[in-house]
Design a protein around this motif. Sequence first.
Motif, short mmCIF file in Angstrom:
data_model
loop_
_atom_site.label_atom_id
_atom_site.label_comp_id
_atom_site.label_asym_id
_atom_site.label_seq_id
_atom_site.Cartn_x
_atom_site.Cartn_y
_atom_site.Cartn_z
N LYS A 29 39.01 32.29 42.94
CA LYS A 29 38.79 32.21 44.46
C LYS A 29 39.85 32.98 45.31
CE LYS A 29 39.56 28.57 47.88
NZ LYS A 29 40.06 27.17 48.05
N PHE A 30 40.93 33.15 44.89
CA PHE A 30 42.05 33.85 45.42
C PHE A 30 41.95 35.51 45.27
CE2 PHE A 30 44.07 29.96 46.40
CZ PHE A 30 44.97 30.20 47.53
N TYR A 31 41.45 35.85 43.94
CA TYR A 31 41.13 37.31 43.97
C TYR A 31 39.85 37.78 44.90
CZ TYR A 31 43.87 38.03 39.46
OH TYR A 31 44.93 38.21 38.70
N ARG A 32 39.10 37.02 44.88
CA ARG A 32 37.88 37.22 46.04
C ARG A 32 38.39 37.28 47.29
NH1 ARG A 32 32.97 34.16 42.78
NH2 ARG A 32 32.47 35.93 41.40
N MET A 33 38.98 36.28 47.73
CA MET A 33 39.68 36.19 49.19
C MET A 33 40.55 37.44 49.52
SD MET A 33 40.86 32.22 49.50
CE MET A 33 41.70 32.39 50.81
N ALA A 34 41.39 37.84 48.27
CA ALA A 34 42.06 39.33 48.70
C ALA A 34 41.02 40.46 48.70
CB ALA A 34 43.18 39.36 47.54
N LEU A 35 40.22 40.38 48.04
CA LEU A 35 39.07 41.30 48.03
C LEU A 35 38.37 41.65 49.42
CD1 LEU A 35 38.16 43.48 45.69
CD2 LEU A 35 36.27 42.00 45.25
N ASP A 36 38.19 40.26 49.87
CA ASP A 36 37.57 40.59 51.07
C ASP A 36 38.42 41.00 52.28
OD1 ASP A 36 35.25 39.41 49.91
OD2 ASP A 36 35.62 37.19 50.55
N GLN A 37 39.61 40.87 52.17
CA GLN A 37 40.79 41.34 53.28
C GLN A 37 41.09 42.83 53.06
OE1 GLN A 37 43.66 38.52 53.88
NE2 GLN A 37 42.34 36.72 54.30
N MET A 83 49.13 35.28 44.42
CA MET A 83 49.14 34.08 44.31
C MET A 83 48.06 33.76 43.11
SD MET A 83 48.93 32.89 48.21
CE MET A 83 48.76 31.20 47.96
N ALA A 84 46.87 34.45 42.91
CA ALA A 84 45.85 34.53 42.04
C ALA A 84 46.55 34.55 40.64
CB ALA A 84 44.75 35.54 42.18
N ASN A 85 47.64 35.67 40.40
CA ASN A 85 48.19 36.11 39.44
C ASN A 85 49.00 34.64 38.71
OD1 ASN A 85 47.10 38.51 39.17
ND2 ASN A 85 48.94 39.44 40.03
N ILE A 86 49.45 34.11 39.63
CA ILE A 86 50.39 33.00 39.19
C ILE A 86 49.37 31.77 38.82
CG2 ILE A 86 51.71 30.90 40.33
CD1 ILE A 86 53.12 32.99 42.10
N TYR A 87 48.20 31.70 39.46
CA TYR A 87 47.01 30.62 39.19
C TYR A 87 46.76 31.02 37.57
CZ TYR A 87 46.87 28.24 43.43
OH TYR A 87 47.30 27.61 44.72
N VAL A 88 46.60 32.46 37.41
CA VAL A 88 46.12 32.78 35.92
C VAL A 88 47.23 32.37 34.86
CG1 VAL A 88 45.75 34.78 34.54
CG2 VAL A 88 44.87 34.49 36.69
N LYS A 89 48.50 32.41 35.44
CA LYS A 89 49.67 32.08 34.43
C LYS A 89 49.63 30.41 34.28
CE LYS A 89 52.55 35.81 35.45
NZ LYS A 89 53.82 36.22 36.22
N GLN A 90 48.77 29.70 35.28
CA GLN A 90 48.92 28.25 35.14
C GLN A 90 47.65 27.85 34.45
OE1 GLN A 90 49.54 27.24 39.39
NE2 GLN A 90 51.88 26.60 38.93
N LYS A 91 46.93 28.81 34.08
CA LYS A 91 45.51 28.79 33.46
C LYS A 91 44.62 27.86 34.64
CE LYS A 91 47.33 28.97 28.67
NZ LYS A 91 47.16 28.36 27.39
N SER A 92 44.69 28.17 35.64
CA SER A 92 44.06 27.52 36.79
C SER A 92 42.97 28.61 37.37
CB SER A 92 44.56 27.17 38.07
OG SER A 92 45.62 25.98 37.57
N TYR A 93 41.97 28.89 36.06
CA TYR A 93 41.26 30.12 36.32
C TYR A 93 40.13 30.15 37.83
CZ TYR A 93 43.00 30.84 31.81
OH TYR A 93 43.91 31.27 30.64
N PRO A 94 39.60 28.85 37.84
CA PRO A 94 38.69 28.95 38.98
C PRO A 94 39.30 29.40 40.55
CG PRO A 94 38.23 27.02 37.80
CD PRO A 94 39.68 27.69 37.29
N LYS A 95 40.56 28.57 40.57
CA LYS A 95 41.49 28.92 41.66
C LYS A 95 41.79 30.59 41.63
CE LYS A 95 43.64 24.75 42.81
NZ LYS A 95 44.96 23.88 42.97
N ALA A 96 42.31 30.90 40.74
CA ALA A 96 42.55 32.39 40.50
C ALA A 96 41.48 33.27 40.99
CB ALA A 96 43.06 32.85 38.83
#
Length: 821
Positions: free
Chosen positions: A252-260, A237-250
Amino acid sequence: MENVHLAVEEEDLYSGYNDYNPTLDSEELENDVGFQQAVRTSHGRRPPMTAKFPGTAIGARPLATAFGARILLASSMGRPMTGAVQDGAARPMTAVRAAGYTSSLTRGSNFDPLGQSKGPAPPLEGKNEDTPEEKIKILEKKVNDLIEESCMAQSIGALQLALEKAKEAGRKERALVRQREQSGNAENINLDLTYSVLLNLANQYANNEMYPEALNSYQVIVKNKMYSNAGRLKVNMANIYVKQKSYPKAIKFYRMALDQISNAHKELRIKIMQNIGVVFVRMGQYSDAITSFEHIMSESPNIKTGFNLILCYYAIGDRERMKKAFQKLISVPLGIDDEDKYIPSNDDTDSNMVIEAIKNDKLHQMERNLKVLAEKYIMTAAKLIAPAIETSFATGFDWCVDIVKSFQYIELANDLEINKAITYLRQKDFNQAVETLKTFEKKDSRVKSAAATNLSFLYFLEKDYDQADRYADLAMTADRYNPAALINKGNTVFVKQDYEKAAEFYKEALRNDSSCTEALYNLGLTYKKLSRLEEALDCFLKLHAILRNSAQVMYQLATLYELLEDPQQAIEWLIQVLSVTHTDPQALAKLGELYDSEGDKSQAFQYYYESFRYFPSNIDVIEWLGAYYIETQFCEKAIQFFERATLIQPTQVKWQLMVASCYRRSGNYQKALETYKDIHRKFPENVECLRFLVRLCTDMGLQEVQEYATKLKKVEKMKEIREQRVKSGRESSARGRREGSTGSADSAHSSGSTKGERLSAKMRSLPGSNEPYEASSPKEIDASYVDPLGPQVERPKTGAKKRVEDDDFADEELGDDLLPE
């Protein structure tokens, strides 16, 4: 001892084994009354007789040895029994019947122990597919097959088909769930199958750039607590946000994945942190990116992260940390074996066979690719930071070279030195570049060849062909298989017009490297110079197959077809040139010239006019357009082109005369008179201008006619005197020659008399004052000027300059790349 019996020597230990009951003799069965009666009646089918006395055959049977005679007993039917009983009574049987036999055998029955006479076995009972369990199994198999087909379609690039299969799998899976619920097996839902369907569908949405749908599918999986490892999908999901250039969301999701993700998956956590750093770089937050990259370099250093860290330090301008990061980049372990491992030894044959097998396997190719990638990053980083870490780029390069030499990339140090020379070239400091390259003359052969190749190229650009030839020879001596050195040698021979020898060097370069486009291009030009047009055409056609969009190659093909007198093919190739370079004025002009030669004036005008729009200073194009408007009786439109030609060549009187002629043709006599007067002030000795002034003033009744007539006579007389002087000078020079050159003097005299006759003819053909202006013909005008207004005008045909000059090979056509091969 009383039970011990000693063997008597006379007794035979093996006696009695050949004795048998006569009842067993089948040859006497016909005489056996009991047997015949059993066969003819049902006597033989009666139940077996039981023993009169209870017991077993073992208990009633006496032991028989070789010392005692055997007791042979017969059954009540006269047949022997399996066991012996006392008093002739039959012993009880241990089994009712034997395997494969029956007591109820009727007369005429065949012996069939395997039951083959009963026919083939009945078919297996088929499964009942109408049961709910069978329907569920069939649906599950269809869903799995659709998921597999979707993945296979994606692997071959059929993304739309893969998405359709994934959607169909989703529909089948939902039908499967409903069927389970209807059958009362809702608790047995296959969660793994549902997970696979949703994940594949989300991936196919992402591959087809349908990002909102992909995010929705991922959300369905992530929010379901029954999927234990669904948290990893937040990386997708974070990779998709990067392609959409929604960097703050990307982030956020990278860090959520890192926590899990637990610390046990260290490599996956490192990759996620690297993604976080890259996103921070795209956002311009270099400090946060540096934090991520530094953590990775401390935990698990790799080449890409080290390079990204150098870029971040360069962005913030931190010199010292750039140096430290470069040292970390150099020291990153690649984890590959030494190349010496792949060198075969002369002693061990088996080892050599193994080395030959693994020399080009996939593992070795991966190692080579990793090493090439590392060298690329190190070279790029060194070229980037060298001008920034010290006061001058030369000092910075020297520091980078020293650091590289101290680690495992010793060969890169020489490449950095060559790049240093190239940097000098970009700064227009040719002397320093030459000095840097000359330091390699005493190095090993590979580096010496590369440096000599570049030196030869530099001297060739400076048109110092002797030095270029010298260093080309030096490069060839160091490495005869260097195609760049052979090309430079061929270039130096080409400029000396030894085309046959140049062609040999280009052919040798092609033998060493069949993909060397420079050698193939130059070979085509060489054949063109030798008028071997078919061979040149073959070279450029091969080159076009390699460089599909090269305008130079297509232009050369068009030129060759023109020389081969195939204008239609030449036009086709020029149209392809324009498809690549839409605004090339020279190609447009050449295309107009070809259409003009074919007689298609309208197409020729279109391309000439397009060429004029993009480059309004081409005098040949301007002249053609002006002549075209005059020919089509649009003299007013021709004026603007001749006026532009006047601005380009102000010292050429013919353009100003053309402007005046256009005014005269269009009926604007006053403007024509003013233009002629202006020309007379600039060129007072021009005879044509004075003639038209005399005619215009006469027709308009101006008093200046006498003044211009006097000037005209004076100028014509002066011109005649000059011609007489030239004539007499030629005659005197002819008399001073030897007697054998008499024919040449007579020719000069004849030429002089011809000019005098032409001048007299011009004077006699001057029109009267009452003759119309259209009566004037081009014969009245001097040879230096051709007036296109008369009926005998021939419109000029331009030889539009080619986009690629054949003689300009030093810079464009025959010049090799600066970097060595």
